[in-house]
Design a protein around this motif. Structure first.
Motif, PDB file in Angstrom:
ATOM      1  N   LEU A   6     108.254 -53.186  -4.635  1.00 23.14           N
ATOM      2  CA  LEU A   6     108.444 -53.898  -5.894  1.00 23.14           C
ATOM      3  C   LEU A   6     109.830 -53.695  -6.482  1.00 23.14           C
ATOM      4  O   LEU A   6     110.187 -54.352  -7.453  1.00 23.14           O
ATOM      5  N   ARG A   7     110.622 -52.794  -5.914  1.00 27.16           N
ATOM      6  CA  ARG A   7     111.950 -52.527  -6.450  1.00 27.16           C
ATOM      7  C   ARG A   7     112.889 -53.682  -6.140  1.00 27.16           C
ATOM      8  O   ARG A   7     112.819 -54.302  -5.090  1.00 27.16           O
ATOM      9  N   ARG A   8     113.789 -53.953  -7.064  1.00 22.73           N
ATOM     10  CA  ARG A   8     114.803 -54.988  -6.872  1.00 22.73           C
ATOM     11  C   ARG A   8     115.839 -54.494  -5.871  1.00 22.73           C
ATOM     12  O   ARG A   8     116.151 -53.322  -5.804  1.00 22.73           O
ATOM     13  N   SER A   9     116.385 -55.434  -5.110  1.00 26.24           N
ATOM     14  CA  SER A   9     117.416 -55.071  -4.139  1.00 26.24           C
ATOM     15  C   SER A   9     118.772 -55.607  -4.591  1.00 26.24           C
ATOM     16  O   SER A   9     118.866 -56.699  -5.167  1.00 26.24           O
ATOM     17  N   ILE A  10     119.796 -54.822  -4.330  1.00 25.38           N
ATOM     18  CA  ILE A  10     121.154 -55.168  -4.719  1.00 25.38           C
ATOM     19  C   ILE A  10     122.064 -54.999  -3.506  1.00 25.38           C
ATOM     20  O   ILE A  10     121.969 -54.009  -2.785  1.00 25.38           O
ATOM     21  N   LEU A  11     122.925 -55.972  -3.315  1.00 26.26           N
ATOM     22  CA  LEU A  11     123.966 -55.881  -2.302  1.00 26.26           C
ATOM     23  C   LEU A  11     125.283 -55.629  -3.010  1.00 26.26           C
ATOM     24  O   LEU A  11     125.697 -56.417  -3.862  1.00 26.26           O
ATOM     25  N   ALA A  43     129.378 -58.830   4.310  1.00 26.12           N
ATOM     26  CA  ALA A  43     128.615 -59.309   3.151  1.00 26.12           C
ATOM     27  C   ALA A  43     127.764 -60.517   3.502  1.00 26.12           C
ATOM     28  O   ALA A  43     126.597 -60.597   3.105  1.00 26.12           O
ATOM     29  N   VAL A  44     128.351 -61.445   4.227  1.00 29.69           N
ATOM     30  CA  VAL A  44     127.595 -62.644   4.625  1.00 29.69           C
ATOM     31  C   VAL A  44     126.414 -62.250   5.499  1.00 29.69           C
ATOM     32  O   VAL A  44     125.287 -62.706   5.287  1.00 29.69           O
ATOM     33  N   ALA A  45     126.658 -61.381   6.468  1.00 31.88           N
ATOM     34  CA  ALA A  45     125.578 -60.936   7.357  1.00 31.88           C
ATOM     35  C   ALA A  45     124.497 -60.186   6.580  1.00 31.88           C
ATOM     36  O   ALA A  45     123.299 -60.411   6.785  1.00 31.88           O
ATOM     37  N   ALA A  46     124.907 -59.302   5.670  1.00 34.83           N
ATOM     38  CA  ALA A  46     123.941 -58.529   4.886  1.00 34.83           C
ATOM     39  C   ALA A  46     123.136 -59.427   3.954  1.00 34.83           C
ATOM     40  O   ALA A  46     121.935 -59.232   3.778  1.00 34.83           O
ATOM     41  N   ALA A  47     123.788 -60.405   3.350  1.00 33.19           N
ATOM     42  CA  ALA A  47     123.081 -61.322   2.445  1.00 33.19           C
ATOM     43  C   ALA A  47     122.029 -62.119   3.201  1.00 33.19           C
ATOM     44  O   ALA A  47     120.924 -62.336   2.697  1.00 33.19           O
ATOM     45  N   GLN A  48     122.360 -62.533   4.416  1.00 34.31           N
ATOM     46  CA  GLN A  48     121.384 -63.273   5.223  1.00 34.31           C
ATOM     47  C   GLN A  48     120.237 -62.376   5.665  1.00 34.31           C
ATOM     48  O   GLN A  48     119.079 -62.787   5.655  1.00 34.31           O
ATOM     49  N   ALA A  49     120.546 -61.153   6.044  1.00 31.68           N
ATOM     50  CA  ALA A  49     119.520 -60.235   6.556  1.00 31.68           C
ATOM     51  C   ALA A  49     118.656 -59.653   5.446  1.00 31.68           C
ATOM     52  O   ALA A  49     117.444 -59.507   5.615  1.00 31.68           O
ATOM     53  N   GLU A  50     119.255 -59.319   4.325  1.00 26.95           N
ATOM     54  CA  GLU A  50     118.554 -58.603   3.254  1.00 26.95           C
ATOM     55  C   GLU A  50     117.961 -59.523   2.183  1.00 26.95           C
ATOM     56  O   GLU A  50     117.014 -59.131   1.508  1.00 26.95           O
ATOM     57  N   ALA A  51     118.555 -60.698   1.971  1.00 24.06           N
ATOM     58  CA  ALA A  51     118.167 -61.593   0.880  1.00 24.06           C
ATOM     59  C   ALA A  51     118.024 -60.820  -0.436  1.00 24.06           C
ATOM     60  O   ALA A  51     116.948 -60.736  -1.020  1.00 24.06           O
ATOM     61  N   PRO A  52     119.133 -60.229  -0.907  1.00 24.63           N
ATOM     62  CA  PRO A  52     119.068 -59.383  -2.102  1.00 24.63           C
ATOM     63  C   PRO A  52     118.745 -60.175  -3.360  1.00 24.63           C
ATOM     64  O   PRO A  52     118.985 -61.386  -3.432  1.00 24.63           O
ATOM     65  N   ASP A  53     118.211 -59.479  -4.351  1.00 26.61           N
ATOM     66  CA  ASP A  53     117.934 -60.091  -5.645  1.00 26.61           C
ATOM     67  C   ASP A  53     119.223 -60.284  -6.447  1.00 26.61           C
ATOM     68  O   ASP A  53     119.303 -61.173  -7.295  1.00 26.61           O
ATOM     69  N   LEU A  54     120.221 -59.434  -6.184  1.00 27.60           N
ATOM     70  CA  LEU A  54     121.469 -59.461  -6.927  1.00 27.60           C
ATOM     71  C   LEU A  54     122.597 -59.020  -6.011  1.00 27.60           C
ATOM     72  O   LEU A  54     122.403 -58.143  -5.173  1.00 27.60           O
TER      73      LEU A  54
END
Length: 64
Positions: A6-11, A43-54
């Protein structure tokens, strides 16, 4: 303690490694799930893999 699902994820995207790592430490201590990228391509790779909330994004990244 909050359920980790339930925790929010941040990149954190920052080419200054010390700053990025410090931000990550503080955010994790506050209970967030944190991924760190040190350049735009990571960053692009992490955003695609993680789908962060912020995303905390350094807008002056070299190479992009």
């Amino acid at each position: 303690m909050m359920d980790s699902s339930l925790r929010r994820s941040i990149l954190v995207v920052e080419d200054n490694r010390d700053l990025a790592d410090t931000q990550a430490i503080l955010l994790r201590a506050a209970g967030y799930r944190v991924a760190v990228a040190y350049d735009g391509f990571q960053a692009v790779a992490a955003a695609q893999a993680e789908a962060p909330d912020l995303v905390l994004l350094d807008i002056g990244l070299p190479g992009l």
